[in-house]
Design an enzyme around this catalytic site. Structure first.
Site, PDB file in Angstrom:
ATOM      1  N   HIS A   1     -10.341  -6.823  -2.875  1.00  0.00           N
ATOM      2  CA  HIS A   1     -10.409  -7.112  -3.843  1.00  0.00           C
ATOM      3  C   HIS A   1      -9.190  -7.153  -4.561  1.00  0.00           C
ATOM      4  CE1 HIS A   1     -11.188  -2.443  -4.969  1.00  0.00           C
ATOM      5  NE2 HIS A   1     -10.739  -3.537  -6.198  1.00  0.00           N
TER       6      HIS A   1
ATOM      7  N   ASP B   1     -12.667  -3.496   2.552  1.00  0.00           N
ATOM      8  CA  ASP B   1     -12.289  -3.741   1.608  1.00  0.00           C
ATOM      9  C   ASP B   1     -10.076  -2.964   1.382  1.00  0.00           C
ATOM     10  OD1 ASP B   1     -11.300  -4.631  -1.366  1.00  0.00           O
ATOM     11  OD2 ASP B   1     -12.335  -3.366  -2.613  1.00  0.00           O
TER      12      ASP B   1
ATOM     13  N   SER C   1      -7.725   1.478  -7.156  1.00  0.00           N
ATOM     14  CA  SER C   1      -8.000   0.904  -6.543  1.00  0.00           C
ATOM     15  C   SER C   1      -6.904   0.338  -5.792  1.00  0.00           C
ATOM     16  CB  SER C   1      -9.217  -0.535  -6.454  1.00  0.00           C
ATOM     17  OG  SER C   1      -9.971  -0.790  -7.170  1.00  0.00           O
TER      18      SER C   1
END
Length: 734
Positions: free
Chosen positions: A80, A215, A668
């Site tokens: 992402h 991810d 992230s």
């Protein structure tokens, strides 16, 4: 390893070691004992040194974190986080979002886009004294002096154009640090799994656990042939980082100590209770309502037009993530009385303050701070709908271009940040990027929603109302917007770029409707900006006074003292551990490949690729299967402390795992390290119960969610056959 197990057993026996803290690297020696308790063997002094491994392998993306994993500039981050790069290269003829992408050779690695950058932090310097030099009692002058001092430090730091520098406020303006970062301007896409792997579970599983998300994505940094950063060119060569991370193919087990390094975006743990209540009662619900409307609109129009779906995929994913977070915060505030907890601590703080003669004089300052916060909240509510009413991408572009023309009449040092010479490359790149993320019908629809919301409330602005009103009752607002879009030239990239060289007079005599509207709204926007700066100047005195006393109070109670997250490099530590969830279930620390099959429905977002399902059903685990993810029950420590009854048989490849590290947005893509500093996973999310940690850290339920390195290697090895990349990695085992 034994130290990590001791920590795990202490938790299981009810002795909680709080892993709270988003620590500045220089603080590592001060918590060396806590790192040791978690089984982290790397010397704290080494972690404090940004020129040494592993910290010099950790990089920022400007909005996420990544890390070097090969001597050839290979970088790993979250799927992402690389979504814009994947979207940038996706077209109708090859949809890399849906199908994934793998470059088998370096020559096949496409540009991640003109705006993509890697930032390598090389130095962090305390410049508090320099920033606070010559401050005035006049709030606006105080704000302007702080900005001028910051810009002077930045200009000196950026004598080499290959560096990007910033001066960040810590502890709400009590301290300032100069951050010096090397900029890599040529970033390329190397390997991304399909979205059905990288975002398996989608928004439904976002912030939830158990998770089964792959991810991850690999990028590569390129530089000129002289080894210096350069814009994209086919002649560029892979960047050679000062160090890169070794990958531990054995991963981690429950109870192992881990640490994470990255760039957490923003937390509010030192904010006042009144600020939390405002966020809970007005700010988050208001933001969430608007995001949900925009999400519904983009999804509906995207389902009708695949081109719109591709162009707004990144925006949609970002808004959906924020929407889930706002809902999680609101649910968390209801489930746990965080306002009550903060109020009790605030009351105790004030009592401590009244009893300490050294800080009694600060009581009046806190009362003043509360008054200023009331003014700040009122100003935000007053501006909110007016600012949203200017949300059209074309109007935003026109406003930026006109502001640039205005700022260019000043000496470069006096220009507003974002409009100085140092900013022009990124400014140009943003104008170019608009073509790939803009659709006229979508922009108009979203803008019309914001304009209708503006018209439905009482905080109105005359300059905007004049544009919205029409003498002809038969002309609707939608009709009026159609006229604006049909007459503008800003949809043409060449014309947009040409406006960068135009002077103020050219804007003020332009017939382009968006340019005219930007000129019309300029004075009102500037007046509001000046009011914001004046209030910021007042807060720049009140908040540091408050923080000085708060830090003394925390130290008196032997609580951890670290700054709120502000997008700068931080380190947090913890252990691999599950938790007791709100539904009374114990969430196991690891998930298995078989969970993907169990969740698969064939319908997005639970639509795993067939090649993944086939590999799982055939038990094609390769070298990545583990029999157990728990410590050996026969160990002397388990015999001594009587380990909890955990399932010993795992017999699969771990997909995701939990740890107690203290993370937030911006973390992230952050590398998850074992105690020896090997890469064992990537941070990508938090559990739903832990979302409120931005305001208050609760060690019993705060868990971060990570992609297990063994799942990444399994995807590369058994599914996508990324043999060229596996050979490039340095794999180690325990």
């Amino acid at each position: 390893m034994r130290k990590a197990l001791v920590a795990a057993l202490m938790l299981s026996s009810g002795i909680v070691i709080a892993d709270e803290g988003q620590w500045q690297p220089y603080q590592m020696p001060s918590i060396a004992d806590k790192l040791s308790e978690r089984g982290i063997e790397i010397p704290a002094k080494q972690l404090a040194d940004l020129t040494q491994h592993p910290m010099n392998a950790v990089v920022g993306l400007g909005y996420c974190t990544a890390s070097f994993v090969s001597p050839q500039g290979l970088v790993v981050t979250n799927h992402h986080c690389a979504y814009r790069a994947i979207q940038y290269n996706s077209k109708k003829e090859h949809n890399y979002i849906a199908d994934g992408f793998l470059a088998k050779q370096q020559k096949d690695e496409p540009s991640a886009g003109p705006n993509e950058r890697l930032y390598i932090t090389e130095a962090v310097t305390d410049v508090s004294a320099e920033v606070k030099t010559g401050l005035s009692d006049d709030p606006l002058k105080r704000f302007e002096t702080i900005q001028a001092n910051r810009k002077a430090l930045i200009k000196e730091c950026e004598s080499d154009e290959n560096y990007r520098c910033s001066v960040r406020s810590f502890h709400n303006g009590l301290e300032y640090y100069l951050i010096k970062q090397l900029i890599i301007r040529d970033v390329r896409l190397v390997y991304a799994p399909p979205e059905s792997v990288g975002a398996f579970g989608g928004d439904i599983d976002n912030y939830e656990y158990p998770r089964h998300s792959g991810d991850f994505t690999f990028l590569r940094a390129y530089v000129g042939q002289d080894g210096k950063p350069a814009a994209y060119s086919e002649d560029n060569v892979p960047f050679k980082p000062k160090s890169y991370l070794k990958i531990n193919a054995d991963g981690v087990k429950a109870g192992d100590g881990v640490f994470v390094a990255g760039y957490p975006g923003s937390t509010s743990r030192y904010r006042l209770t009144s600020e939390l209540k405002f966020a809970s009662n007005w700010l988050y619900p208001t933001y969430a309502e608007r995001y949900q409307l925009r999400i519904d609109t983009i999804e509906a129009m995207g389902n009708q037009d695949s081109n719109i779906k591709l162009k707004y995929a990144g925006s949609l994913a970002s808004m959906a993530n924020r929407m889930k977070k706002y809902n999680g915060l609101l649910d968390g505030f209801k489930a746990t009385d965080i306002a009550g907890i903060k109020q009790a601590r605030e009351d105790d703080f004030r009592q401590w303050l009244a009893a300490d003669t050294q800080y009694q004089s600060y009581q009046a300052q806190f009362d003043k701070l509360e008054t200023l916060l009331i003014d700040q909240r009122h100003a935000l509510q007053t501006r909110y709908y007016f600012e949203n009413a200017q949300s059209s991408a074309l109007l935003s572009t026109a406003k930026q271009l006109y502001r640039l023309a205005k700022e260019k009449t000043k000496p470069d040092a006096q220009r507003e940040e974002g409009y100085q010479s140092r900013d022009m490359k990124m400014f140009t790149a943003r104008l170019k990027r608009l073509d790939r993320s803009f659709d006229l019908s979508m922009d108009k629809t979203l803008w019309l929603q914001d304009l209708n919301a503006y018209l439905a409330q009482n905080h109105r602005v005359e300059a905007l109302d004049k544009m919205l009103n029409s003498d002809d009752s038969n002309i609707t607002l939608s009709d009026k917007l159609d006229g604006l879009y049909s007459l503008t030239g800003l949809t043409d990239q060449a014309k947009r770029l040409a406006w960068m060289d135009a002077d103020v007079a050219a804007f003020e005599t332009s017939a382009d409707p968006f340019i005219r509207l930007a000129v019309t709204l300029y004075d009102t926007n500037m007046a509001q900006e000046t009011a914001q700066k004046t209030l910021a100047g007042k807060l720049s005195k009140a908040r540091p006074d408050y923080m000085e006393a708060v830090i003394a109070y925390y130290k008196a109670n032997n609580w951890p003292v670290y700054p709120d997250a502000n997008g700068t490099l931080r380190i947090t530590y913890g252990m691999v551990d599950g938790y007791q969830s709100k539904d009374a279930l114990y969430k196991q620390p690891f998930t298995r490949l078989e969970g993907i099959v169990a969740k698969h429905t064939g319908i997005a977002p639970f639509d795993a690729p067939q090649k993944v399902l086939d590999a799982i059903k055939a038990k094609r685990y390769g070298r990545h299967m583990v029999e157990s993810v728990y410590q050996d029950p026969a160990s002397w420590l388990c015999r001594l402390f009587s380990c909890l009854d955990k399932p010993e048989s795992f017999g699969s490849v771990p997909v995701n795992f939990l740890s107690s590290v203290d993370t937030t947005g911006g973390n992230s893509g952050s590398p998850v390290f074992n105690g020896q500093g090997d890469l064992v996973g990537l941070n990508f999310d938090s559990t739903y119960e832990a979302i409120t940690k931005d305001w208050f850290f609760n060690p019993t339920i705060t868990r971060a969610v990570h992609v297990d390195i063994r799942y990444i290697l399994w995807m590369m090895d058994e599914v996508d056959h990324a043999d060229n990349l596996i050979k490039e990695l340095e794999l180690v085992t325990n």
